[in-house]
Write a protein that holds these residues in place. Structure first.
Motif, PDB file in Angstrom:
ATOM      1  N   ALA A  33       0.842  -1.195   0.000  1.00 27.35           N
ATOM      2  CA  ALA A  33       0.000   0.000   0.000  1.00 27.35           C
ATOM      3  C   ALA A  33       0.876   1.244   0.000  1.00 27.35           C
ATOM      4  CB  ALA A  33      -0.940  -0.045   1.206  1.00 27.35           C
ATOM      5  N   TYR A  34       0.374   2.332   0.544  1.00 28.47           N
ATOM      6  CA  TYR A  34       1.059   3.616   0.421  1.00 28.47           C
ATOM      7  C   TYR A  34       2.166   3.815   1.444  1.00 28.47           C
ATOM      8  CZ  TYR A  34      -3.087   3.969   3.348  1.00 28.47           C
ATOM      9  OH  TYR A  34      -4.072   3.695   4.254  1.00 28.47           O
ATOM     10  N   ARG A  35       2.269   2.964   2.471  1.00 29.62           N
ATOM     11  CA  ARG A  35       3.357   3.079   3.447  1.00 29.62           C
ATOM     12  C   ARG A  35       4.535   2.286   2.896  1.00 29.62           C
ATOM     13  NH1 ARG A  35       1.971   5.134   8.107  1.00 29.62           N
ATOM     14  NH2 ARG A  35      -0.148   4.339   7.929  1.00 29.62           N
ATOM     15  N   ALA A  36       5.177   2.815   1.855  1.00 29.78           N
ATOM     16  CA  ALA A  36       6.015   1.994   0.985  1.00 29.78           C
ATOM     17  C   ALA A  36       7.508   2.304   1.017  1.00 29.78           C
ATOM     18  CB  ALA A  36       5.524   2.130  -0.467  1.00 29.78           C
ATOM     19  N   HIS A  37       7.941   3.310   1.768  1.00 33.27           N
ATOM     20  CA  HIS A  37       9.352   3.716   1.681  1.00 33.27           C
ATOM     21  C   HIS A  37      10.295   2.582   2.073  1.00 33.27           C
ATOM     22  CE1 HIS A  37       7.615   7.940   2.844  1.00 33.27           C
ATOM     23  NE2 HIS A  37       7.203   7.525   1.664  1.00 33.27           N
ATOM     24  N   GLY A  38       9.949   1.856   3.138  1.00 33.71           N
ATOM     25  CA  GLY A  38      10.828   0.779   3.598  1.00 33.71           C
ATOM     26  C   GLY A  38      10.983  -0.317   2.569  1.00 33.71           C
ATOM     27  N   TYR A  39       9.888  -0.682   1.917  1.00 28.79           N
ATOM     28  CA  TYR A  39       9.950  -1.741   0.913  1.00 28.79           C
ATOM     29  C   TYR A  39      10.688  -1.281  -0.339  1.00 28.79           C
ATOM     30  CZ  TYR A  39       6.809  -4.411   3.818  1.00 28.79           C
ATOM     31  OH  TYR A  39       6.272  -5.107   4.874  1.00 28.79           O
ATOM     32  N   THR A  40      10.583  -0.023  -0.658  1.00 25.79           N
ATOM     33  CA  THR A  40      11.345   0.488  -1.801  1.00 25.79           C
ATOM     34  C   THR A  40      12.834   0.306  -1.555  1.00 25.79           C
ATOM     35  OG1 THR A  40       9.611   2.151  -2.123  1.00 25.79           O
ATOM     36  CG2 THR A  40      11.662   2.460  -3.338  1.00 25.79           C
ATOM     37  N   LEU A  41      13.254   0.511  -0.314  1.00 25.09           N
ATOM     38  CA  LEU A  41      14.663   0.326   0.030  1.00 25.09           C
ATOM     39  C   LEU A  41      15.053  -1.149   0.002  1.00 25.09           C
ATOM     40  CD1 LEU A  41      17.242   1.895   1.073  1.00 25.09           C
ATOM     41  CD2 LEU A  41      16.565   1.080   3.343  1.00 25.09           C
ATOM     42  N   THR A  42      14.275  -2.016   0.646  1.00 28.50           N
ATOM     43  CA  THR A  42      14.654  -3.436   0.700  1.00 28.50           C
ATOM     44  C   THR A  42      14.567  -4.101  -0.659  1.00 28.50           C
ATOM     45  OG1 THR A  42      12.403  -4.160   1.288  1.00 28.50           O
ATOM     46  CG2 THR A  42      13.904  -3.648   3.093  1.00 28.50           C
ATOM     47  N   ARG A  43      13.762  -3.546  -1.554  1.00 28.40           N
ATOM     48  CA  ARG A  43      13.633  -4.115  -2.898  1.00 28.40           C
ATOM     49  C   ARG A  43      14.711  -3.619  -3.853  1.00 28.40           C
ATOM     50  NH1 ARG A  43      10.839  -8.362  -4.826  1.00 28.40           N
ATOM     51  NH2 ARG A  43      11.986  -9.231  -3.085  1.00 28.40           N
ATOM     52  N   GLY A  44      15.627  -2.796  -3.379  1.00 33.23           N
ATOM     53  CA  GLY A  44      16.743  -2.396  -4.226  1.00 33.23           C
ATOM     54  C   GLY A  44      16.871  -0.920  -4.511  1.00 33.23           C
ATOM     55  N   GLY A  45      15.912  -0.109  -4.055  1.00 40.40           N
ATOM     56  CA  GLY A  45      16.039   1.329  -4.230  1.00 40.40           C
ATOM     57  C   GLY A  45      17.099   1.900  -3.301  1.00 40.40           C
ATOM     58  N   THR A  46      17.599   3.074  -3.621  1.00 41.17           N
ATOM     59  CA  THR A  46      18.594   3.723  -2.776  1.00 41.17           C
ATOM     60  C   THR A  46      17.946   4.835  -1.957  1.00 41.17           C
ATOM     61  OG1 THR A  46      19.213   5.414  -4.398  1.00 41.17           O
ATOM     62  CG2 THR A  46      20.340   3.268  -4.539  1.00 41.17           C
ATOM     63  N   VAL A  47      18.600   5.205  -0.867  1.00 37.97           N
ATOM     64  CA  VAL A  47      18.099   6.294  -0.034  1.00 37.97           C
ATOM     65  C   VAL A  47      18.010   7.582  -0.841  1.00 37.97           C
ATOM     66  CG1 VAL A  47      18.524   7.675   2.029  1.00 37.97           C
ATOM     67  CG2 VAL A  47      19.054   5.239   2.052  1.00 37.97           C
ATOM     68  N   ARG A  48      18.989   7.807  -1.669  1.00 43.54           N
ATOM     69  CA  ARG A  48      19.013   9.032  -2.484  1.00 43.54           C
ATOM     70  C   ARG A  48      17.812   9.064  -3.430  1.00 43.54           C
ATOM     71  NH1 ARG A  48      23.740  11.885  -6.048  1.00 43.54           N
ATOM     72  NH2 ARG A  48      24.609  12.185  -3.980  1.00 43.54           N
TER      73      ARG A  48
END
Length: 389
Positions: free
Chosen positions: A116-131
Motif C-alpha cells: 500500500a502507500y506506506r512503501a518507503h521501507g519496501y522500496t529500500l529493501t527491494r533495491g532502491g537507494t536512499v538518495r
C-alpha cells in the motif's frame, strides 16, 4: 582477514564461532546464534514456522543497518515535510522496520512484492537507494519514479508500489501471482495490506480466486493496531486477521521481531512454492508516527502507549540487545553503522533538496513501455505535449 585478526575474534567470541576457513594465510570467521522465538498462532495448519532461528553475525549487522536506514530515512522525511520541502501525502514506516526487513530475508529479489502507500521501507529493501527515495519524496528528477510518483508511488524491479487506493493492491498482487504460475518460474508474490484494508470486499474476492486457482501468493496483513485513527477493536468484528481467509491457512507472528518475520516468511514461501496455493500472514506491529503527516497520532492513543511500545518492543533495539548480549557485535561497531547511516541520510537529503525538478516536457513521458508516441491535448491551446518511453 589476517590470521592475527582471526585469532583475536576467536578469543573474543569463542562461543559464537561456527567456522574458520584458512587458505594462504587468510581466514574467514563465521558466528551464529540460535534464537528462541515467540509462539506462532496457526489457522488450518498442523505445523508452523520453527520456534528457533539461526542468526549469523553478518545477517545481524545487515538487518541492523537496513532497519536503522529505514528509521533515519523516515525521521528525515518527517523533518523535511514539516519544513514544507516534502508536500502532499506522506505515510511513514518507522516502528514497522522488522516487517520489511524480515520479509525480504525470507524470499528472494526474483520474487515479487506489492504494498500500500506506506512503501518507503519496501522500496529500500527491494533495491532502491536512499538518495532515489528521498529525491522522489521531494519531487526531483533523480527520484526513483523520476519525481512523478511521490511518497505513495515508488517502484523497482519486481516491486509494484506503493498504491494509494486502500486494498486495491491485493488483487493486483494476485494477478502477479497468476503470471508466476502461468510462467512456471517458481516465483511468488507477496501482497501486503493493513488492518484497515483487511475489511475491504475486494480482498475477500481475491482470497477466493487465489484459493480456487492455487496461486503462489502470500497475503500479509501488517496489523499496526490502527486504521487511520480507529483502533482494530472499533473497526473489526474479528481482529484475528490471520483467520480471515477462512479456507486459506494462516499464521500470526510478532511483527516487531525481524527473526520471527523472517522464519514465518520462509515457511509461507515454501508453502506457496510447493503448489499448495495461498497462505495468509498477520504481522502484529506498530507505527510510531500518525497514519500520515496530517495526523499527529495522539488524538486516538496516548503518548504513553507509544513510549511503552518503544521501550519494550522496538525492532531495532531488540536486535541490538540480542547481538550485544550474545557478543555478536560490539557497541563500537554498531555506533560506526549509526554514524555511516546518518551520513548517508544527510547526503541523500542534500541531493533531494538541490536536484532539479523534472521539466514540463517530461510530464507525459513513461506512460507506456514501448516507443509508440502520442499527443496529449495540452495545457494550453498552443501547446502539445508528446510522450516518450
Amino acid at each position: 582477514m589476517s590470521v592475527s585478526r582471526c585469532a583475536k575474534l576467536i578469543e573474543t567470541y569463542p562461543k559464537r564461532l561456527t567456522a574458520v576457513i584458512a587458505a594462504k594465510g587468510v581466514c574467514r570467521v563465521e558466528f551464529s546464534l540460535c534464537v528462541l522465538l515467540q509462539k506462532v498462532d496457526l489457522h488450518r495448519l498442523e505445523e508452523g514456522p520453527p520456534l528457533t532461528a539461526t542468526l549469523t553475525r553478518e545477517e545481524g549487522l545487515k538487518y541492523y543497518r537496513t532497519m536503522q536506514t529505514i528509521r533515519r530515512m523516515e525521521l528525515k522525511a518527517d523533518q523535511l515535510y514539516k519544513q514544507k520541502i516534502i508536500r502532499g501525502f506522506c505515510h511513514l514506516y518507522d516502528g514497522q522496520e522488522a516487517c520489511a526487513v524480515g520479509i525480504e530475508g525470507g524470499i528472494t529479489l526474483s520474487d515479487h512484492l506489492i504494498t500500500a502507500y506506506r512503501a518507503h521501507g519496501y522500496t529500500l529493501t527491494r533495491g532502491g537507494t536512499v538518495r532515489e527515495i528521498m529525491a522522489e519524496l521531494t519531487g526531483r528528477r533523480g527520484g526513483i519514479a523520476k519525481g512523478k510518483g511521490g511518497s505513495m508511488h515508488m517502484y523497482t524491479k519486481n516491486f509494484y508500489g506503493g498504491n494509494g487506493i486502500v486494498g486495491a493492491q491485493v488483487p493486483l498482487g494476485a494477478g502477479v501471482a497468476l503470471a508466476c504460475k502461468y510462467l512456471g518460474n517458481d516465483q511468488l508474490c507477496v501482497s501486503l495490506y493493513g488492518d484497515g484494508a483487511a475489511n475491504q470486499g475486494q480482498i475477500f474476492e481475491t482470497y477466493n480466486m487465489s484459493s480456487l486457482w492455487k496461486l503462489p501468493i502470500i497475503f500479509i496483513c501488517e496489523n499496526n493496531q490502527y486504521a487511520m485513527g480507529t483502533s482494530v477493536e472499533r473497526s473489526a468484528a474479528s481482529t484475528e486477521y490471520y483467520k480471515r481467509g477462512d479456507y486459506i491457512p494462516g499464521i500470526r507472528v510478532d511483527g516487531m521481531d525481524v527473526l520471527c518475520v523472517r522464519e514465518a516468511t520462509k515457511f509461507a514461501a515454501a508453502h506457496c512454492r510447493s503448489g499448495k496455493g495461498p497462505i495468509l500472514m498477520e504481522l502484529q506491529t506498530y507505527r510510531y508516527h500518525g497514519h500520515s503527516m496530517s495526523d499527529p497520532g495522539v488524538s486516538y492513543r496516548t503518548r504513553e502507549e507509544i513510549q511503552e511500545v518503544r521501550s519494550k518492543s522496538d525492532p531495532i533495539s531488540m536486535l541490538k540487545d540480542r547481538m550485544l548480549s550474545n557478543n555478536m557485535a560490539s557497541i563500537e561497531e554498531l555506533k560506526e553503522i549509526d554514524i555511516a547511516v546518518r551520513k548517508e541520510i544527510e547526503d541523500a537529503a542534500q541531493f533531494a533538496t538541490t536536484d532539479p525538478e523534472p521539466p514540463l516536457d517530461d510530464l507525459c513521458s513513461h506512460i507506456f513501455a514501448n516507443d509508440q508516441p502520442f499527443e496529449v491535448r495540452g495545457a494550453t491551446p498552443w501547446t502539445k505535449l508528446t510522450s516518450t518511453s
